[in-house]
Design a protein around this motif. Structure first.
Motif, PDB file in Angstrom:
ATOM      1  N   GLN A 200       0.849  -1.189   0.000  1.00  0.00           N
ATOM      2  CA  GLN A 200       0.000   0.000   0.000  1.00  0.00           C
ATOM      3  C   GLN A 200       0.886   1.240   0.000  1.00  0.00           C
ATOM      4  N   THR A 201       0.411   2.285  -0.642  1.00  0.00           N
ATOM      5  CA  THR A 201       1.143   3.547  -0.713  1.00  0.00           C
ATOM      6  C   THR A 201       0.264   4.668  -0.164  1.00  0.00           C
ATOM      7  N   PHE A 202       0.894   5.503   0.650  1.00  0.00           N
ATOM      8  CA  PHE A 202       0.184   6.610   1.282  1.00  0.00           C
ATOM      9  C   PHE A 202       0.926   7.906   1.004  1.00  0.00           C
ATOM     10  N   ARG A 203       0.147   8.968   0.951  1.00  0.00           N
ATOM     11  CA  ARG A 203       0.717  10.301   0.846  1.00  0.00           C
ATOM     12  C   ARG A 203       0.402  11.023   2.144  1.00  0.00           C
ATOM     13  N   ALA A 204       1.436  11.320   2.951  1.00  0.00           N
ATOM     14  CA  ALA A 204       1.233  11.883   4.287  1.00  0.00           C
ATOM     15  C   ALA A 204       1.875  13.256   4.398  1.00  0.00           C
ATOM     16  N   LYS A 205       1.213  14.128   5.122  1.00  0.00           N
ATOM     17  CA  LYS A 205       1.767  15.464   5.354  1.00  0.00           C
ATOM     18  C   LYS A 205       2.913  15.398   6.352  1.00  0.00           C
ATOM     19  N   VAL A 206       2.765  14.567   7.409  1.00  0.00           N
ATOM     20  CA  VAL A 206       3.787  14.442   8.454  1.00  0.00           C
ATOM     21  C   VAL A 206       4.033  12.965   8.722  1.00  0.00           C
ATOM     22  N   LEU A 207       5.302  12.632   8.954  1.00  0.00           N
ATOM     23  CA  LEU A 207       5.704  11.271   9.317  1.00  0.00           C
ATOM     24  C   LEU A 207       6.181  11.268  10.764  1.00  0.00           C
ATOM     25  N   VAL A 208       5.682  10.317  11.555  1.00  0.00           N
ATOM     26  CA  VAL A 208       6.130  10.152  12.940  1.00  0.00           C
ATOM     27  C   VAL A 208       6.854   8.827  13.060  1.00  0.00           C
ATOM     28  N   ASN A 209       8.056   8.884  13.571  1.00  0.00           N
ATOM     29  CA  ASN A 209       8.882   7.691  13.770  1.00  0.00           C
ATOM     30  C   ASN A 209       8.882   7.344  15.253  1.00  0.00           C
ATOM     31  N   ALA A 210       8.034   6.367  15.611  1.00  0.00           N
ATOM     32  CA  ALA A 210       7.960   5.904  16.999  1.00  0.00           C
ATOM     33  C   ALA A 210       8.318   4.420  17.044  1.00  0.00           C
ATOM     34  N   VAL A 340      12.719  12.345  24.271  1.00  0.00           N
ATOM     35  CA  VAL A 340      13.158  13.529  23.532  1.00  0.00           C
ATOM     36  C   VAL A 340      12.572  13.454  22.125  1.00  0.00           C
ATOM     37  N   PHE A 341      12.122  14.592  21.622  1.00  0.00           N
ATOM     38  CA  PHE A 341      11.640  14.681  20.239  1.00  0.00           C
ATOM     39  C   PHE A 341      12.716  15.316  19.368  1.00  0.00           C
ATOM     40  N   ASP A 342      12.793  14.852  18.150  1.00  0.00           N
ATOM     41  CA  ASP A 342      13.650  15.477  17.154  1.00  0.00           C
ATOM     42  C   ASP A 342      12.777  15.750  15.928  1.00  0.00           C
ATOM     43  N   LEU A 343      12.537  17.019  15.639  1.00  0.00           N
ATOM     44  CA  LEU A 343      11.670  17.405  14.522  1.00  0.00           C
ATOM     45  C   LEU A 343      12.524  17.894  13.358  1.00  0.00           C
ATOM     46  N   ASP A 344      12.478  17.158  12.260  1.00  0.00           N
ATOM     47  CA  ASP A 344      13.234  17.480  11.050  1.00  0.00           C
ATOM     48  C   ASP A 344      12.239  17.967   9.994  1.00  0.00           C
ATOM     49  N   LEU A 352       8.916  13.643  12.686  1.00  0.00           N
ATOM     50  CA  LEU A 352       9.056  13.714  14.136  1.00  0.00           C
ATOM     51  C   LEU A 352       9.578  12.373  14.630  1.00  0.00           C
ATOM     52  N   ASN A 353      10.819  12.382  15.113  1.00  0.00           N
ATOM     53  CA  ASN A 353      11.425  11.187  15.693  1.00  0.00           C
ATOM     54  C   ASN A 353      11.242  11.204  17.205  1.00  0.00           C
ATOM     55  N   VAL A 354      10.855  10.064  17.758  1.00  0.00           N
ATOM     56  CA  VAL A 354      10.634   9.939  19.192  1.00  0.00           C
ATOM     57  C   VAL A 354      11.722   9.049  19.774  1.00  0.00           C
ATOM     58  N   PHE A 355      12.507   9.611  20.696  1.00  0.00           N
ATOM     59  CA  PHE A 355      13.590   8.869  21.340  1.00  0.00           C
ATOM     60  C   PHE A 355      13.263   8.669  22.816  1.00  0.00           C
ATOM     61  N   GLY A 356      13.357   7.420  23.273  1.00  0.00           N
ATOM     62  CA  GLY A 356      13.171   7.133  24.700  1.00  0.00           C
ATOM     63  C   GLY A 356      11.717   7.084  25.109  1.00  0.00           C
ATOM     64  N   GLY A 357      11.505   7.284  26.413  1.00  0.00           N
ATOM     65  CA  GLY A 357      10.165   7.241  26.972  1.00  0.00           C
ATOM     66  C   GLY A 357       9.942   6.003  27.815  1.00  0.00           C
ATOM     67  N   LYS A 358       8.834   6.005  28.540  1.00  0.00           N
ATOM     68  CA  LYS A 358       8.462   4.870  29.367  1.00  0.00           C
ATOM     69  C   LYS A 358       6.949   4.713  29.345  1.00  0.00           C
ATOM     70  N   HIS A 371       1.606  18.676  20.217  1.00  0.00           N
ATOM     71  CA  HIS A 371       1.893  20.110  20.368  1.00  0.00           C
ATOM     72  C   HIS A 371       3.001  20.530  19.406  1.00  0.00           C
ATOM     73  N   ARG A 372       3.994  19.668  19.245  1.00  0.00           N
ATOM     74  CA  ARG A 372       5.095  19.988  18.335  1.00  0.00           C
ATOM     75  C   ARG A 372       4.618  20.056  16.883  1.00  0.00           C
ATOM     76  N   LEU A 373       3.538  19.346  16.578  1.00  0.00           N
ATOM     77  CA  LEU A 373       3.063  19.275  15.198  1.00  0.00           C
ATOM     78  C   LEU A 373       1.910  20.233  14.902  1.00  0.00           C
ATOM     79  N   LYS A 374       1.492  21.003  15.892  1.00  0.00           N
ATOM     80  CA  LYS A 374       0.312  21.846  15.724  1.00  0.00           C
ATOM     81  C   LYS A 374       0.466  22.861  14.597  1.00  0.00           C
ATOM     82  N   LYS A 375       1.656  23.358  14.406  1.00  0.00           N
ATOM     83  CA  LYS A 375       1.829  24.369  13.358  1.00  0.00           C
ATOM     84  C   LYS A 375       1.567  23.806  11.961  1.00  0.00           C
ATOM     85  N   PHE A 376       1.651  22.489  11.829  1.00  0.00           N
ATOM     86  CA  PHE A 376       1.363  21.868  10.535  1.00  0.00           C
ATOM     87  C   PHE A 376      -0.122  21.530  10.398  1.00  0.00           C
TER      88      PHE A 376
END
Length: 502
Positions: A200-210, A340-344, A352-358, A371-376
């Motif tokens: 399947q192929t998708f066209r996405a405005k934002v990609l989240v890497n979790a 920690v978030f890393d937004l490229d 949006l890359n997501v590092f760590g967490g519990k 919240h980090r993605l609200k501007k989009f």
């Protein structure tokens, strides 16, 4: 090539990915989540199964993290009282390790940092007199008792995914993201189902890497991107043994190396013991609990308890890789459990890359990620998850004990253990399994223990269960209660049933 237009594409079906997909879908965004294996198959089903503030993190001055986790503890108790419940921990004090004043100070902070409302506070125990001290060696005369919470970790992931899907998200299991390309101010994302071969192929405005332990691999190999941040892989192993003490409380012991080991009641007549903290360099898929770790955990328990555990007491062991944000600490136990978030935003195609967490802070992580993605997505909905129950958690006043009586009255024909099983796993949605059954015959084939055909069919229809292991180990823990012949008979029946339905 045809493709589906979406707002947000989430890679990773663990607790963070499922939490983000749920939050975003509830804000009105069009969401797709893909997972390369089964939901929660990686780290998120291999934890210590606790919603807790992290008492030991106070030693590393992680006061903000502990406070936020303690606040979230009560939020999650209200959201999912069927799979999250209070647990009292007994901490026998060893004068050879941390001094008593330090332990008391830590417990005082633990009681007061997070605005505790529902859980009882700390109390001091005389282990020679109080019943909680009965299984503990007599040399330990003093102890402390404090509160945290138990959670069915895999079900927490599943319920987030179910809620996301009910709010419009598409959830694709066993469908790794095989490519993600920045094109014309967005992402072209391809998935391939490893069972059917469907692409399947998708066209996405934002990609989240979790993707958890695989987050860095997704950044470089799949998305062709770079990030200045990285994860540090730390292996944590647990063992399951027969429960060897009376009472519903858990124990927390301090080992010679200053690590703390949890000894928790598990599945009624068993105990879950863990965890280790070992730097890990291999593939996350290949992680296993080795004999040295088993010996370490057994020795930690035997240091404190009268009944001595042996290697042959170990019923099962499992290991998970924690994808901790690499903060440069040498000691694996000292590596932060914060996220920690890393937004490229390269090429106007945000990643949006997501590092760590519990587990305890997944809901807050998802909210802050949005919240980090609200501007989009300036028109997306407001924060909503703080007071929203997870599926099955729609219990009046989040009072599970009162709900138990409701189940008993509604299904007087149902054996106590089955009521407990359905109530704990499915909460207010128990009727979706039982339907109009008026007795056990109405639940279909019985496979042993508390496993009936009605539950299996529900899990296939509503929770993406595709294999016997999905059902026996991640959706439930029936594997610990069925004999090997019963497990084999179920697996044979399930495979035949799935083949017929295909």
């Amino acid at each position: 090539m045809s493709h589906t237009e979406v707002d947000l594409f989430v890679i990773g079906g663990g607790i963070n990915g499922a939490g983000i997909a749920r939050d975003a879908a509830g804000r009105g965004l069009k969401v797709v989540l893909c997972e390369k294996d089964d939901l929660a198959e990686g780290t998120s089903s291999r934890s210590g199964k606790l919603v807790h503030g992290g008492l030991r993190y106070l030693e590393y001055y992680e006061f903000r993290l502990v406070r936020e986790a303690l606040i979230e503890r009560e939020v999650l108790m209200n959201a999912a009282p069927h799979i999250i419940w209070p647990l009292r921990f007994v901490l026998p004090h060893s004068p050879d390790d941390r001094p008593a004043w330090l332990v008391r100070l830590g417990l005082f902070l633990y009681d007061h940092l997070g605005g505790r409302k529902k859980l009882p506070g700390t109390r001091v125990l005389n282990l020679l007199r109080d019943p909680e001290g009965a299984p503990v060696l007599d040399r330990y005369t003093r102890g402390f008792e404090y509160s945290d919470c138990w959670v069915d970790d895999a079900r927490l992931v599943i319920l987030n995914a179910v809620d996301a899907a009910e709010r419009g998200a598409v959830v694709l299991t066993r469908s790794p993201c095989t490519s993600a390309r920045r094109e014309n101010g967005g992402w072209t994302v391809t998935t391939t189902n490893t069972v059917t071969g469907e692409t399947q192929t998708f066209r996405a405005k934002v990609l989240v890497n979790a993707a958890g332990p695989w987050v860095s691999d997704v950044v470089t190999r799949v998305a062709g991107s770079q990030s200045p941040r990285n994860v540090r892989l730390v292996k944590g192993s647990h063992i399951i043994v027969p429960k060897f003490w009376e009472g519903a409380n858990a124990y927390l012991v301090q080992n010679h190396d200053k690590r703390v080991i949890f000894i928790n009641p598990y599945e009624g007549d068993k105990a879950l013991i863990g965890t280790t903290d070992i730097s890990y360099e291999g593939r996350a898929e290949d992680v296993t609990c080795d004999e040295e770790e088993i010996a370490y955990l057994l020795a930690a328990v035997n240091r404190y308890f009268k009944e001595k555990l042996r290697r042959e007491d170990v019923i099962e062991s499992f290991s998970g890789v924690r994808p901790l944000f690499d903060d440069g600490q040498g000691n694996p136990s000292a590596v932060t459990r914060d996220y920690v978030f890393d937004l490229d935003e390269t090429g106007n195609a945000p990643l949006l890359n997501v590092f760590g967490g519990k587990i305890t802070t997944f809901r807050e992580l998802a909210e802050r990620g949005m919240h980090r993605l609200k501007k989009f997505f300036p028109a997306m909905g407001a924060d909503w998850t703080h007071g929203a129950p997870l599926p099955g958690g729609e219990i009046e006043n989040a009072d599970y004990e009162a709900f138990r009586e409701t189940i008993k009255a509604r299904y007087p024909w149902m054996p106590r253990e089955l009521r407990k099983h359905y109530g704990r796993l499915y909460g207010a949605r128990i009727e979706q399994i039982v339907g109009d059954a008026l007795g056990l015959d109405g639940l279909g084939r019985h496979f042993g223990g508390t496993l009936y055909e009605a539950e299996v069919r529900y899990l296939v229809a509503h929770e993406w269960a595709e294999t016997a292991e999905d059902i026996l180990w991640r959706r439930t823990k029936h594997r610990l209660h069925l004999s090997e012949p019963e497990q084999a008979a179920f697996a044979e029946w399930f495979a035949a049933t799935q083949a017929k339905a295909a």
